[in-house]
Design a protein around this motif. Structure first.
Motif, short mmCIF file in Angstrom:
data_model
loop_
_atom_site.label_atom_id
_atom_site.label_comp_id
_atom_site.label_asym_id
_atom_site.label_seq_id
_atom_site.Cartn_x
_atom_site.Cartn_y
_atom_site.Cartn_z
N LEU A 1 9.19 -13.58 25.76
CA LEU A 1 8.28 -13.85 24.65
C LEU A 1 8.92 -14.78 23.64
O LEU A 1 8.26 -15.67 23.08
N SER A 2 10.20 -14.62 23.41
CA SER A 2 10.92 -15.50 22.47
C SER A 2 10.94 -16.93 22.99
O SER A 2 10.72 -17.88 22.23
N GLN A 3 11.20 -17.10 24.28
CA GLN A 3 11.25 -18.43 24.86
C GLN A 3 9.88 -19.09 24.80
O GLN A 3 9.75 -20.28 24.49
N LYS A 4 8.82 -18.33 25.05
CA LYS A 4 7.48 -18.90 25.01
C LYS A 4 7.07 -19.27 23.58
O LYS A 4 6.39 -20.28 23.36
N LYS A 5 7.53 -18.48 22.62
CA LYS A 5 7.31 -18.84 21.21
C LYS A 5 8.04 -20.14 20.88
O LYS A 5 7.52 -20.98 20.12
N LEU A 6 9.22 -20.33 21.43
CA LEU A 6 9.95 -21.59 21.24
C LEU A 6 9.10 -22.77 21.67
O LEU A 6 8.98 -23.76 20.93
N TYR A 7 8.51 -22.69 22.86
CA TYR A 7 7.75 -23.84 23.36
C TYR A 7 6.46 -24.05 22.58
O TYR A 7 6.05 -25.20 22.35
N ARG A 8 5.82 -22.98 22.13
CA ARG A 8 4.64 -23.17 21.29
C ARG A 8 5.00 -23.81 19.95
O ARG A 8 4.18 -24.49 19.35
N THR A 9 6.23 -23.60 19.51
CA THR A 9 6.66 -24.13 18.22
C THR A 9 7.05 -25.60 18.31
O THR A 9 6.61 -26.42 17.49
N ILE A 10 7.88 -25.97 19.30
CA ILE A 10 8.42 -27.33 19.33
C ILE A 10 7.69 -28.23 20.33
O ILE A 10 7.94 -29.44 20.36
#
Length: 938
Positions: free
Chosen positions: A536-545
Motif C-alpha cells: 500500500l505504501s508503494q502504491k501511494k508513492l506512485y499515485r503521488t509522484i
C-alpha cells in the motif's frame, strides 16, 4: 611516459575565481520539535496530509520533515546528511556520514559535501558532528534555497478516466544545496600528471633498483621469465617479489599488472607496503577468488568487479592520516575501493607475490603453478604544476536537490551540474545518492539473500522489466561498505549503502553555459514489515509522484485497422461504455507510414472516435526487432541485446523513427500509443551512430531519447501502454503480469489463472497500473477451446472474465473484431461496464488481498477508499461447480471503518452491521462458478 600511463581520478583545480568560504545560517528557520511534529493518525488513512517544512534543530542543524520522516543536515564545516529518522517507528536509519554526491567529470572523481573523522561506522551521534572535519577532497557548500515542488514535466490529464483528481505537481517542499570548489582543495590534491616522478619502470628490462626476493617454493623461478622482465612463473602460494626503499616524498604508487594464469588468493600479485613499526599492508589481485583484496591493520577485505582476463592499474594515494586504494582498467578513470588509516609513511614497497599480509612467509601446499606479469610501476611525489584540463573546476556548480512530500514518508534526490568554464566537459557519471544505512540484520557468514533496510528506492532511470525491483537494477543498488570494519559480517559484506548511479555511466557532454541533471531517486521509508502495508505504501508513492497511473480507461483491442472494422469497434465501444480502442498488433496499423494518405485516414478515424466519446490509437514495436547492421546496437563481446535484436535508439534509423512518432501525433491528434518492445537498456559500442559517441554514453542517451518522448506524450495527454516499468518517465500502464501462451489454455483454466495474475500483480501495482488480456479470438493457439468467439455461445465464460476484471478494477485488452455479437451479449458486457463505472472510485482504489485463487475454495479481494463515499468493496469468487457457504472474517482497517458499517450486496438492500473493532464477520453463499460482491459505507 607518466601522462600516458595514468591520469588522476581525484585531482581538483582551484583558481583565483574560486568562491570564498562563507557562513550559512539556519537562524531564520522555525525550531524543530520532533514530538510536536509526529503524527498520531495513520498516514495511509489520513484525511489531511501533514505538511512538509524546513526547520532548525536545537543543535543548529537543518531538518527537512513532514511529521513522518526527517532528514537532517549539517551545513558546517560542509554539507552532509547526519540523520534520516522514521518518526512513525522512532528509528534512526543513517549510521555514517557520506558525500552528498560523487561525480566523475573528464575522468576525475569529484565529491560534493561530506565529513571525515567519524569514530565508528555502526551509528552516528549528533555530538560527534562538531568534531568532524570537512573532507578536503570535496566541493564545499555555498548556499541553499527552498521552494514548493515543481512539476518534472507537463501532464495533460484525462479526467474521465480517473475518479481521483490527484495534484500535479505533488504537494511538498524542495531544498537545493549549492556546492563549489574552495581554496583548500588544491593543497590536498592535484593531478598525477603534474606530480614529480620519483621512479618509473615499464619492465622492458629489470631495473637495478629492485631487490628480488624469492620464497622456498620460488627458488627456481625468476622475476623475468623467458627474458620478460616482471613475468613470474611460480606456484600459487609462493613468494616472489621486487622490493625497493620508498622516498619520504612518495604520495602515489601505481602498479599495472595482469594475473594471467595465476590461481592465488592471498598470495596474488600486487603492491605491499612495509611500515617503520614492522607492520605491513597489501593491495592486490586475488584471481582464485575473482576479487580485489586489501590487507591492512590485521584485517582483510575483498572487493568485487575483478575479471582475471584483464590487466588492472592498482593505485595507492597517501593523504593526511590515511591512504586510498583505487583500481582502473584504463589508467584514467579510477574507482576508489577503500580508504585506510595510516599513522606513518611506509619505508619500502614490494611489487609482486608476497604472502597475504605483504610479507615473505610461505605456508601450506605450494599450489598450482601459474604465470602473472607486472607491466609497469610508477611512484610519484607532490604536484609540480597545475593541470590545464582541470580548468573546468573553477566554473563548476553542483546542486544537490531534495524533495519531501506532504502526507507520505517519501523523499526524492537528484543532482544538477552547471558548466560555466571555458570548455565543454564530459560528465562520465553521477552518484546522486550514497547513503550509509543501519543494517536490517547481522550475519557473521555469507548469505544468498539479505534482509534489506526498510527503504524502497525507485529511480526514473529504470527499464528492462515489468516489475519495479528488476527495473531498478540499472541505477539503484544496495552495496557493501568495506570501510565499515566493525560490522558483524566477517567478510564485511552486509549491504548497508544505498547507491543511485547509472551502472554503465552517462558520458554526457555539457557545453559552456549549459546544465544537465542526474537520474532521480525516490526513497520511501517503510514503517512495517507487513507485506500488505508495504505494498500500500508503494502504491501511494506512485499515485503521488506519477498520478497519471490512476487513469484507467476501458480498452478494446480491435484486430483490424481497416476503416470499417475500426469504426464498428468504436460504435460498439460507445454503445456499451468502453472508452478506448487500440488498433492492435497484427491489425495493419503502421505508425511509421508517413504518407499523407495514411495520416489523413488516421486523423479521420480519430475524429470519428471523438464524436462517439471514444479514444483511439495504435500499436508500435520498437526494440524487439532488427533493422540492419548499420542501425542495430553493437554489443560488447560476450553480451547480447535483451530481446535478441534491437536497433540503437541513437542510430540514423531511430532518429527517423522518433521523428515519425512525433509527427504522427501532431498530425492525427490520436490519443494513445501501445509501445511494445520498449527500450530495455541495451548499450551500444558503435562509434558511427549520429546520436552517441561510443559505449560510455550509449545507454544514457538512448534512455533520454525515449524518456523525453514519453514525457512529451504526457504533456499532450497521450495515453501510454508500455510493457516496461516507465511510470516515472510518463508511462501509464504495464502488463499486470502474465504468460501470453496461457491464453491458449482451455477457457475454464484461464479464469483461475487470470485471478491469480491479478492477485499477485497488485501487491506492488494499483489495479489501474496493470493490464490483462482477453482472447476473444485465438491467440498463441488453443483453438476453439481457448477462445470466446462466437461470444454468444460462451456467455457464462465471457461473464466470468468480465466479473474477474471489472470486479478487480483491472482493464484488459479485449482483442478481437467486436465486443458483442447478439443482444444478450451486449446486455452482459454493459452490465459489468456499468458496475465498474458506478463503483469506479473504490474499484480503482487500493486492493487488499483476502485469499489467493487456487481452484479449491473461494478466493477474494477487498477494494478500499477511506476518503470516498464507498469505503470498501468486497469481491468473492467461487471456482467450484457447486454453491458454497462460508463465514469469512475481513479486516476493514484500511477502509477507515470501525465498530459499525453499512453493507450492501448485489440485491441493492443495505443493512447496518456491527464490527468487532475493524473486523467484519461475513456469512456468504456464492453460487457455483460465480461471484458475490458487497459495498461498504459509513
Amino acid at each position: 611516459m607518466k601522462g600516458n600511463l595514468i591520469r588522476t581520478t581525484l585531482a581538483l583545480l582551484v583558481t583565483a575565481s574560486t568562491v570564498k568560504a562563507q557562513s550559512i545560517s539556519v537562524a531564520g528557520l522555525p525550531l524543530y520539535d520532533k514530538a510536536a511534529l509526529q503524527s498520531k493518525e495513520d498516514w495511509l488513512l489520513a484525511t489531511t496530509a501533514r505538511k512538509s517544512a524546513i526547520y532548525r534543530t536545537p543543535e543548529g542543524y537543518m531538518a527537512l520533515s513532514n511529521g513522518l520522516i526527517t532528514r537532517t543536515f549539517t551545513l558546517t564545516p560542509n554539507g552532509a546528511t547526519i540523520g534520516l529518522d522514521n518518526l512513525v517507528t522512532n528509528e534512526a536509519l543513517v549510521r555514517a556520514v557520506s558525500p552528498e554526491a560523487v561525480l566523475w567529470i573528464n575522468g576525475h572523481e569529484i565529491k560534493a559535501g561530506g565529513l571525515t573523522g567519524q569514530p565508528i561506522g555502526n551509528y552516528l551521534l549528533p555530538k560527534w558532528v562538531p568534531d568532524m572535519k570537512a573532507d578536503p577532497l570535496s566541493l564545499k557548500l555555498r548556499s541553499y534555497t527552498t521552494a514548493p515542488i515543481k512539476a518534472r514535466f507537463e501532464w495533460n490529464r484525462r479526467t474521465a478516466w480517473s475518479p481521483q483528481q490527484l495534484p500535479w505537481p505533488p504537494k511538498g517542499m524542495e531544498v537545493t544545496f549549492t556546492y563549489q570548489a574552495d581554496a583548500t582543495i588544491m593543497s590536498s590534491l592535484s593531478s598525477d600528471i603534474s606530480r614529480k616522478v620519483l621512479f618509473t619502470d615499464n619492465f622492458l628490462s629489470l631495473s637495478p633498483k629492485w631487490d628480488i626476493i624469492k620464497g622456498a617454493a620460488s627458488q627456481h623461478a625468476s622475476f623475468q621469465n623467458e627474458g620478460k622482465a616482471g613475468e613470474m612463473q611460480t606456484a600459487a602460494n609462493s613468494v616472489l617479489f621486487a622490493e625497493q626503499p620508498l622516498s619520504p616524498e612518495t604520495k602515489v604508487i601505481i602498479c599495472k599488472l595482469n594475473s594471467g594464469t595465476d590461481e592465488s588468493n592471498g598470495y596474488g600479485a600486487g603492491i605491499a607496503l612495509q611500515f617503520p613499526d614492522g607492520k605491513s599492508s597489501k593491495f592486490h589481485l586475488a584471481p582464485g577468488a575473482k576479487r580485489f583484496r586489501v590487507f591492512h591493520d590485521s584485517k582483510s577485505a575483498n572487493f568485487e568487479g575483478y575479471d582475471p582476463g584483464k590487466s588492472y592499474f592498482l593505485r595507492i594515494l597517501f593523504l593526511p592520516g590515511r591512504m586510498a586504494c583505487s583500481v582502473s582498467e584504463d589508467g584514467k578513470t579510477y574507482t576508489t575501493l577503500t580508504e585506510l588509516p595510516v599513522t606513518s609513511q611506509p619505508t619500502h614497497v614490494r611489487i609482486g607475490k608476497t604472502d597475504p599480509q605483504g610479507g615473505r612467509s610461505e605456508r601450506g601446499e605450494a599450489g598450482t603453478k601459474g604465470r602473472s606479469k607486472i607491466e609497469a610501476v610508477l611512484i610519484l611525489g607532490a604536484p609540480e604544476a597545475v593541470q590545464q584540463d582541470l580548468q573546468f573546476l573553477s566554473g563548476l556548480t553542483v546542486k544537490v536537490h531534495y524533495e519531501i512530500y506532504d502526507g507520505i514518508p517519501l523523499l526524492s534526490k537528484w543532482v544538477s551540474v552547471t558548466n560555466n568554464s571555458k570548455e565543454q566537459i564530459i560528465i562520465n557519471n553521477i552518484k546522486s545518492e550514497q547513503l550509509a544505512v543501519t543494517e536490517a540484520e547481522s550475519a557473521v557468514e555469507h548469505k544468498q539473500r539479505w534482509e534489506m533496510p526498510p527503504i524502497l528506492a525507485e529511480s526514473d532511470f529504470a527499464f528492462g522489466s515489468m516489475s519495479s525491483n528488476a527495473a531498478q537494477n540499472a541505477c539503484v543498488d544496495w552495496q557493501t561498505d568495506p570501510s565499515y570494519t566493525t560490522q558483524v559480517n566477517y567478510n564485511l559484506k552486509t549491504p548497508t549503502v544505498l547507491v543511485c548511479m547509472p551502472k554503465t555511466g552517462m558520458g554526457q557532454e555539457v557545453a559552456t553555459g549549459a546544465s544537465t541533471e542526474s537520474a532521480r531517486i525516490w526513497e520511501l521509508i517503510f514503517d512495517s514489515y507487513d507485506r500488505e502495508r508495504r505494498g500500500l505504501s508503494q502504491k501511494k508513492l506512485y499515485r503521488t509522484i506519477a498520478p497519471w497511473v490512476t487513469e484507467n480507461p476501458i480498452i478494446m483491442h480491435v484486430s483490424s485497422a481497416a476503416d470499417e472494422p475500426v469504426k464498428s469497434a468504436i460504435d460498439q465501444s460507445a454503445e456499451v461504455g468502453f472508452e478506448m480502442v487500440i488498433m492492435t498488433f497484427g491489425s495493419g496499423f503502421n505508425i511509421e507510414d508517413t504518407t499523407q494518405q495514411n495520416l489523413q485516414r488516421m486523423k479521420q478515424l480519430k475524429q470519428y472516435a471523438a464524436s462517439k466519446g471514444v479514444a483511439l490509437g495504435g500499436y508500435s514495436l520498437l526494440a524487439s526487432r532488427s533493422i540492419n547492421k548499420e542501425n542495430d546496437v553493437v554489443m560488447p563481446e560476450g553480451m547480447k541485446p535483451a530481446f535478441g535484436n534491437s536497433p540503437c535508439l541513437q542510430s540514423e534509423w531511430a532518429q527517423s523513427y522518433f521523428r515519425k512518432l512525433y509527427n504522427f501525433y501532431e498530425k492525427t491528434g490520436q490519443d494513445l500509443l501501445e509501445h511494445d518492445g520498449s527500450y530495455p537498456g541495451d548499450v551500444c559500442a558503435s562509434t558511427t551512430h549520429p546520436g552517441h559517441r561510443d559505449l560510455e554514453d550509449s545507454r544514457w542517451k538512448q534512455y533520454k531519447t525515449i524518456q523525453q518522448f514519453y514525457q512529451w506524450c504526457r504533456g499532450k495527454g497521450i495515453y501510454l501502454n508500455i510493457p516496461d516499468w516507465y511510470f516515472l518517465s510518463g508511462g501509464t500502464k504495464v502488463a499486470m503480469g502474465y504468460r501470453e501462451t496461457n491464453w491458449s489454455l482451455p477457457r475454464e483454466q484461464q479464469e483461475i489463472i487470470e485471478r491469480q495474475n491479478i492477485y499477485d500483480g497488485t501487491w506492488e501495482k494499483t489495479p489501474s497500473m496493470g493490464w490483462m488480456f482477453v482472447p476473444l479470438v485465438q491467440y498463441h493457439g488453443g483453438g476453439a477451446a481457448a477462445t470466446i468467439e462466437p461470444l454468444k455461445e460462451h456467455l457464462p465464460h465471457y461473464e466470468q472474465r468480465l466479473a474477474n476484471l471489472f470486479g478487480a478494477g483491472v482493464q484488459a485488452c479485449y482483442r478481437g473484431p467486436r465486443l458483442y455479437d447478439a443482444p444478450e451479449t451486449k446486455v452482459l458486457v454493459k452490465k459489468w461496464v456499468d458496475f465498474y463505472k458506478k463503483y469506479r472510485r473504490v474499484l480503482d482504489g487500493d486492493l487488499i488481498h483476502l485469499r489467493r485463487p487456487d481452484g479449491r475454495d473461494y478466493d477474494g479481494i477487498l477494494h478500499v477508499d477511506p476518503q470516498g463515499k464507498d469505503k470498501g468493496l468486497i469481491m468473492l469468487y467461487n471456482p467450484l461447480t457447486e454453491p458454497i457457504t462460508r463465514n469469512i472474517e475481513v479486516d476493514l482497517y484500511y477502509t477507515g471503518l470501525k465498530n459499525q458499517a453499512s453493507i450492501m450486496g448485489e440485491n441493492g438492500a443495505a443493512k447496518k452491521v456491527t464490527l468487532k473493532g475493524t473486523k467484519l464477520n461475513l456469512q456468504v453463499t456464492i453460487p457455483a462458478n460465480s461471484q458475490q460482491w458487497f459495498v461498504l459505507r459509513q
